[in-house]
Design an enzyme around this catalytic site. Structure first.
Site, PDB file in Angstrom:
ATOM      1  N   GLY A  90      12.015 -20.580 -13.507  1.00  0.00           N
ATOM      2  CA  GLY A  90      11.308 -19.682 -14.394  1.00  0.00           C
ATOM      3  C   GLY A  90      11.909 -18.293 -14.337  1.00  0.00           C
ATOM      4  O   GLY A  90      12.561 -17.926 -13.348  1.00  0.00           O
ATOM      5  N   GLN A 148      12.324  -9.286 -15.232  1.00  0.00           N
ATOM      6  CA  GLN A 148      13.349  -9.535 -14.202  1.00  0.00           C
ATOM      7  C   GLN A 148      14.762  -9.226 -14.696  1.00  0.00           C
ATOM      8  O   GLN A 148      15.677  -9.095 -13.893  1.00  0.00           O
ATOM      9  CB  GLN A 148      13.284 -10.992 -13.725  1.00  0.00           C
ATOM     10  CG  GLN A 148      12.019 -11.303 -12.937  1.00  0.00           C
ATOM     11  CD  GLN A 148      12.000 -12.744 -12.487  1.00  0.00           C
ATOM     12  OE1 GLN A 148      11.618 -13.622 -13.240  1.00  0.00           O
ATOM     13  NE2 GLN A 148      12.433 -13.005 -11.273  1.00  0.00           N
ATOM     14  N   CYS A 183      11.428 -16.560  -5.431  1.00  0.00           N
ATOM     15  CA  CYS A 183      11.575 -15.791  -6.668  1.00  0.00           C
ATOM     16  C   CYS A 183      13.029 -15.346  -6.794  1.00  0.00           C
ATOM     17  O   CYS A 183      13.621 -14.912  -5.811  1.00  0.00           O
ATOM     18  CB  CYS A 183      10.651 -14.568  -6.607  1.00  0.00           C
ATOM     19  SG  CYS A 183      10.765 -13.498  -8.043  1.00  0.00           S
ATOM     20  N   LEU A 184      13.576 -15.433  -8.001  1.00  0.00           N
ATOM     21  CA  LEU A 184      14.966 -15.007  -8.210  1.00  0.00           C
ATOM     22  C   LEU A 184      15.141 -13.518  -7.905  1.00  0.00           C
ATOM     23  O   LEU A 184      16.246 -13.067  -7.619  1.00  0.00           O
ATOM     24  CB  LEU A 184      15.400 -15.297  -9.648  1.00  0.00           C
ATOM     25  CG  LEU A 184      15.520 -16.779 -10.027  1.00  0.00           C
ATOM     26  CD1 LEU A 184      15.825 -16.926 -11.515  1.00  0.00           C
ATOM     27  CD2 LEU A 184      16.571 -17.479  -9.190  1.00  0.00           C
ATOM     28  N   HIS A 212       3.264 -17.921 -11.531  1.00  0.00           N
ATOM     29  CA  HIS A 212       4.269 -17.013 -10.965  1.00  0.00           C
ATOM     30  C   HIS A 212       4.877 -16.124 -12.059  1.00  0.00           C
ATOM     31  O   HIS A 212       4.957 -14.901 -11.896  1.00  0.00           O
ATOM     32  CB  HIS A 212       5.360 -17.855 -10.283  1.00  0.00           C
ATOM     33  CG  HIS A 212       6.480 -17.071  -9.682  1.00  0.00           C
ATOM     34  ND1 HIS A 212       6.727 -17.049  -8.327  1.00  0.00           N
ATOM     35  CD2 HIS A 212       7.423 -16.273 -10.247  1.00  0.00           C
ATOM     36  CE1 HIS A 212       7.773 -16.270  -8.095  1.00  0.00           C
ATOM     37  NE2 HIS A 212       8.218 -15.787  -9.245  1.00  0.00           N
ATOM     38  N   GLU A 213       5.274 -16.746 -13.165  1.00  0.00           N
ATOM     39  CA  GLU A 213       5.942 -15.972 -14.224  1.00  0.00           C
ATOM     40  C   GLU A 213       4.958 -15.031 -14.933  1.00  0.00           C
ATOM     41  O   GLU A 213       5.308 -13.892 -15.251  1.00  0.00           O
ATOM     42  CB  GLU A 213       6.617 -16.904 -15.236  1.00  0.00           C
ATOM     43  CG  GLU A 213       7.699 -17.811 -14.648  1.00  0.00           C
ATOM     44  CD  GLU A 213       8.713 -17.083 -13.778  1.00  0.00           C
ATOM     45  OE1 GLU A 213       9.029 -15.910 -14.061  1.00  0.00           O
ATOM     46  OE2 GLU A 213       9.191 -17.684 -12.800  1.00  0.00           O
ATOM     47  N   HIS A 227       4.415 -11.902 -13.076  1.00  0.00           N
ATOM     48  CA  HIS A 227       5.487 -10.905 -13.242  1.00  0.00           C
ATOM     49  C   HIS A 227       5.162  -9.913 -14.361  1.00  0.00           C
ATOM     50  O   HIS A 227       5.539  -8.740 -14.289  1.00  0.00           O
ATOM     51  CB  HIS A 227       6.812 -11.588 -13.600  1.00  0.00           C
ATOM     52  CG  HIS A 227       7.648 -11.997 -12.415  1.00  0.00           C
ATOM     53  ND1 HIS A 227       8.105 -11.097 -11.479  1.00  0.00           N
ATOM     54  CD2 HIS A 227       8.114 -13.204 -12.026  1.00  0.00           C
ATOM     55  CE1 HIS A 227       8.824 -11.743 -10.568  1.00  0.00           C
ATOM     56  NE2 HIS A 227       8.838 -13.030 -10.867  1.00  0.00           N
TER      57      HIS A 227
HETATM   58 ZN    ZN Z   1       9.700 -14.476  -9.754  1.00  0.00          ZN
END
Ligand code: ZN
Length: 160
Positions: A46, A51, A88-89, A130-131, A134
């Site tokens: 995701g 991000q 998380c990226l 999660h997304e 953000h």
């Molecule tokens: Zn994330």
């Protein structure tokens, strides 16, 4: 199409609230296409626009069953709970056990602006939560499960 740079760690943009998308134009298409390239290059499941430094309520989710493009997404129903490892990226090399609902129902617009509904269970529910977090400046590190819950999970896994 292009790979965009993923904002990481203490980048202050990650704490900011993203704005609602009002205009469904070519710029949005470009953002979505670039986010897709960026997500697949990074091998994540995701990605939120914030991000890649864009404060728009846009997220991608792909847990292995196809890419979903969610614009202005909202969780409209959440049931059950799960404790699983999450990463998380934007926080490379880290992970933690979070508490999330087991099932969620999400409504979101597609790139044409049409509202659709999606259901997610397990990993997909986690990815949706999660997304969408953000978009309000929240990271999974704020959702970490309490120590007792983690110990309980370890205990159950030992028995199995
Ligand atoms: Zn994330």
């Amino acid at each position: 199409m292009a790979i965009r740079q993923i904002r990481i760690n203490d980048d202050p943009i990650l704490k900011k609230t993203s704005r609602k998308v009002e205009v469904f134009d070519e710029r949005l298409d470009i953002l979505l296409d670039d986010m897709k390239d960026t997500l697949y290059k990074a091998e994540g499941c995701g990605l939120a626009a914030v991000q890649v430094g864009v404060l728009k309520r846009v997220v991608l989710v792909d847990v292995g069953d196809g890419l979903l493009e969610l614009i202005n997404p909202e969780i409209i129903e959440a049931t059950g709970e799960q404790y699983e490892v999450e990463g998380c990226l934007s926080l490379p090399g880290k992970s933690g056990i979070t508490k999330r609902p087991m099932c969620v129902k999400v409504k979101a617009q597609n790139r044409e602006g049409r509202w659709c509904q999606y259901k997610g269970e397990g990993l997909k529910a986690r990815a949706f939560c999660h997304e969408i977090d953000h978009l309000d400046g929240h990271l999974y590190t704020e959702r970490l499960a309490p120590e007792e819950a983690i110990n309980q999970i370890k205990l159950e896994n030992d028995i199995d």
